[in-house]
Design a protein around this motif. Structure first.
Motif, PDB file in Angstrom:
ATOM      1  N   TYR A 179      82.974  66.708 -70.969  1.00 40.74           N
ATOM      2  CA  TYR A 179      82.017  67.207 -69.985  1.00 40.74           C
ATOM      3  C   TYR A 179      82.675  67.594 -68.661  1.00 40.74           C
ATOM      4  O   TYR A 179      83.580  66.919 -68.184  1.00 40.74           O
ATOM      5  CB  TYR A 179      80.949  66.146 -69.708  1.00 40.74           C
ATOM      6  CG  TYR A 179      80.166  65.757 -70.935  1.00 40.74           C
ATOM      7  CD1 TYR A 179      79.200  66.603 -71.456  1.00 40.74           C
ATOM      8  CD2 TYR A 179      80.386  64.546 -71.576  1.00 40.74           C
ATOM      9  CE1 TYR A 179      78.471  66.262 -72.583  1.00 40.74           C
ATOM     10  CE2 TYR A 179      79.666  64.188 -72.702  1.00 40.74           C
ATOM     11  CZ  TYR A 179      78.706  65.057 -73.198  1.00 40.74           C
ATOM     12  OH  TYR A 179      77.995  64.717 -74.319  1.00 40.74           O
ATOM     13  N   LEU A 180      82.149  68.663 -68.045  1.00 36.24           N
ATOM     14  CA  LEU A 180      82.539  69.081 -66.701  1.00 36.24           C
ATOM     15  C   LEU A 180      81.377  68.797 -65.759  1.00 36.24           C
ATOM     16  O   LEU A 180      80.216  69.059 -66.095  1.00 36.24           O
ATOM     17  CB  LEU A 180      82.845  70.582 -66.657  1.00 36.24           C
ATOM     18  CG  LEU A 180      84.177  71.034 -67.199  1.00 36.24           C
ATOM     19  CD1 LEU A 180      84.216  72.557 -67.297  1.00 36.24           C
ATOM     20  CD2 LEU A 180      85.306  70.535 -66.328  1.00 36.24           C
ATOM     21  N   PHE A 181      81.693  68.273 -64.571  1.00 37.70           N
ATOM     22  CA  PHE A 181      80.682  67.951 -63.573  1.00 37.70           C
ATOM     23  C   PHE A 181      81.033  68.613 -62.248  1.00 37.70           C
ATOM     24  O   PHE A 181      82.213  68.830 -61.944  1.00 37.70           O
ATOM     25  CB  PHE A 181      80.624  66.426 -63.362  1.00 37.70           C
ATOM     26  CG  PHE A 181      80.230  65.678 -64.598  1.00 37.70           C
ATOM     27  CD1 PHE A 181      78.893  65.456 -64.892  1.00 37.70           C
ATOM     28  CD2 PHE A 181      81.187  65.196 -65.481  1.00 37.70           C
ATOM     29  CE1 PHE A 181      78.526  64.770 -66.035  1.00 37.70           C
ATOM     30  CE2 PHE A 181      80.830  64.518 -66.633  1.00 37.70           C
ATOM     31  CZ  PHE A 181      79.490  64.306 -66.905  1.00 37.70           C
ATOM     32  N   ASN A 182      80.007  68.933 -61.442  1.00 34.81           N
ATOM     33  CA  ASN A 182      80.257  69.508 -60.120  1.00 34.81           C
ATOM     34  C   ASN A 182      80.506  68.384 -59.116  1.00 34.81           C
ATOM     35  O   ASN A 182      80.545  67.209 -59.486  1.00 34.81           O
ATOM     36  CB  ASN A 182      79.115  70.438 -59.689  1.00 34.81           C
ATOM     37  CG  ASN A 182      77.791  69.726 -59.529  1.00 34.81           C
ATOM     38  OD1 ASN A 182      77.700  68.499 -59.479  1.00 34.81           O
ATOM     39  ND2 ASN A 182      76.724  70.509 -59.450  1.00 34.81           N
ATOM     40  N   ARG A 183      80.610  68.742 -57.844  1.00 31.50           N
ATOM     41  CA  ARG A 183      80.917  67.754 -56.806  1.00 31.50           C
ATOM     42  C   ARG A 183      79.761  66.800 -56.520  1.00 31.50           C
ATOM     43  O   ARG A 183      79.935  65.799 -55.839  1.00 31.50           O
ATOM     44  CB  ARG A 183      81.355  68.468 -55.535  1.00 31.50           C
ATOM     45  CG  ARG A 183      82.700  69.149 -55.735  1.00 31.50           C
ATOM     46  CD  ARG A 183      83.114  69.974 -54.579  1.00 31.50           C
ATOM     47  NE  ARG A 183      83.036  69.227 -53.343  1.00 31.50           N
ATOM     48  CZ  ARG A 183      83.553  69.627 -52.212  1.00 31.50           C
ATOM     49  NH1 ARG A 183      84.194  70.758 -52.153  1.00 31.50           N
ATOM     50  NH2 ARG A 183      83.426  68.903 -51.138  1.00 31.50           N
ATOM     51  N   ASN A 184      78.592  67.101 -57.063  1.00 31.44           N
ATOM     52  CA  ASN A 184      77.447  66.192 -56.923  1.00 31.44           C
ATOM     53  C   ASN A 184      77.335  65.243 -58.110  1.00 31.44           C
ATOM     54  O   ASN A 184      76.450  64.390 -58.139  1.00 31.44           O
ATOM     55  CB  ASN A 184      76.143  66.982 -56.800  1.00 31.44           C
ATOM     56  CG  ASN A 184      76.080  67.773 -55.528  1.00 31.44           C
ATOM     57  OD1 ASN A 184      76.628  67.374 -54.515  1.00 31.44           O
ATOM     58  ND2 ASN A 184      75.420  68.925 -55.582  1.00 31.44           N
ATOM     59  N   GLY A 185      78.173  65.436 -59.126  1.00 30.55           N
ATOM     60  CA  GLY A 185      78.108  64.600 -60.320  1.00 30.55           C
ATOM     61  C   GLY A 185      77.174  65.148 -61.385  1.00 30.55           C
ATOM     62  O   GLY A 185      76.894  64.468 -62.363  1.00 30.55           O
ATOM     63  N   ASP A 186      76.684  66.390 -61.197  1.00 29.62           N
ATOM     64  CA  ASP A 186      75.794  67.020 -62.166  1.00 29.62           C
ATOM     65  C   ASP A 186      76.600  67.762 -63.224  1.00 29.62           C
ATOM     66  O   ASP A 186      77.634  68.366 -62.930  1.00 29.62           O
ATOM     67  CB  ASP A 186      74.855  68.012 -61.470  1.00 29.62           C
ATOM     68  CG  ASP A 186      73.948  67.340 -60.457  1.00 29.62           C
ATOM     69  OD1 ASP A 186      73.428  66.255 -60.774  1.00 29.62           O
ATOM     70  OD2 ASP A 186      73.769  67.900 -59.363  1.00 29.62           O
ATOM     71  N   TRP A 187      76.086  67.773 -64.451  1.00 30.42           N
ATOM     72  CA  TRP A 187      76.746  68.427 -65.579  1.00 30.42           C
ATOM     73  C   TRP A 187      76.707  69.947 -65.401  1.00 30.42           C
ATOM     74  O   TRP A 187      75.644  70.525 -65.185  1.00 30.42           O
ATOM     75  CB  TRP A 187      76.050  68.014 -66.870  1.00 30.42           C
ATOM     76  CG  TRP A 187      76.651  68.578 -68.106  1.00 30.42           C
ATOM     77  CD1 TRP A 187      77.973  68.691 -68.402  1.00 30.42           C
ATOM     78  CD2 TRP A 187      75.958  69.073 -69.258  1.00 30.42           C
ATOM     79  NE1 TRP A 187      78.141  69.233 -69.659  1.00 30.42           N
ATOM     80  CE2 TRP A 187      76.913  69.478 -70.193  1.00 30.42           C
ATOM     81  CE3 TRP A 187      74.605  69.215 -69.567  1.00 30.42           C
ATOM     82  CZ2 TRP A 187      76.570  70.008 -71.439  1.00 30.42           C
ATOM     83  CZ3 TRP A 187      74.271  69.738 -70.803  1.00 30.42           C
ATOM     84  CH2 TRP A 187      75.248  70.131 -71.726  1.00 30.42           C
TER      85      TRP A 187
END
Length: 124
Positions: free
Chosen positions: A24-32
């Motif tokens: 999985y890849l996540f953004n800087r907010n921790g969202d997928w």
């Protein structure tokens, strides 16, 4: 139980804009925002091909795409992750050739969350 490692994914400028907790890849907010296949292809949350994960690590794609890869089924939706308070400095990044684009820097809209993006499902 083994501790899973969160790997920062950098832009060419050296900013950590995404995190990999395989697959999985996540953004800087921790969202997928996407996932990575075993052969390092990067796909969005809706299964559209975005680019390739390099050893730097960066996500790049060709400037001129001759053929598009078929959409694939994404893995099950992961939970939001807790990101580290600090991230290691980026390694020195070699310049990209003119034929490659840094996706996180020049086309971040390709890696969007499930609740955004132009191809999201309409709400009833």
């Amino acid at each position: 139980m083994a501790q899973l490692t969160l790997i920062p994914i950098y832009t060419t400028k050296g900013d950590a804009e995404a995190f990999l907790l395989y697959p999985y890849l996540f953004n800087r907010n921790g969202d997928w925002i996407g996932f990575v296949t075993p052969n390092r292809d990067v796909y969005s949350v809706i299964g559209e091909f975005v680019g390739t994960l390099t050893n730097d690590p960066r996500i790049v794609t060709k400037r001129a795409i001759e053929e598009t890869k078929p959409r694939i089924s994404p893995p099950p939706t992961p939970k939001k992750v807790q990101l580290p308070a600090s991230v290691p400095l980026a390694p020195l990044m070699p310049e990209l050739s003119h034929s490659l684009i840094d996706v996180l820097l020049e086309m971040p809209e390709k890696l969007h969350t499930l609740d955004s993006g132009e191809f999201r499902q309409d709400m009833d």
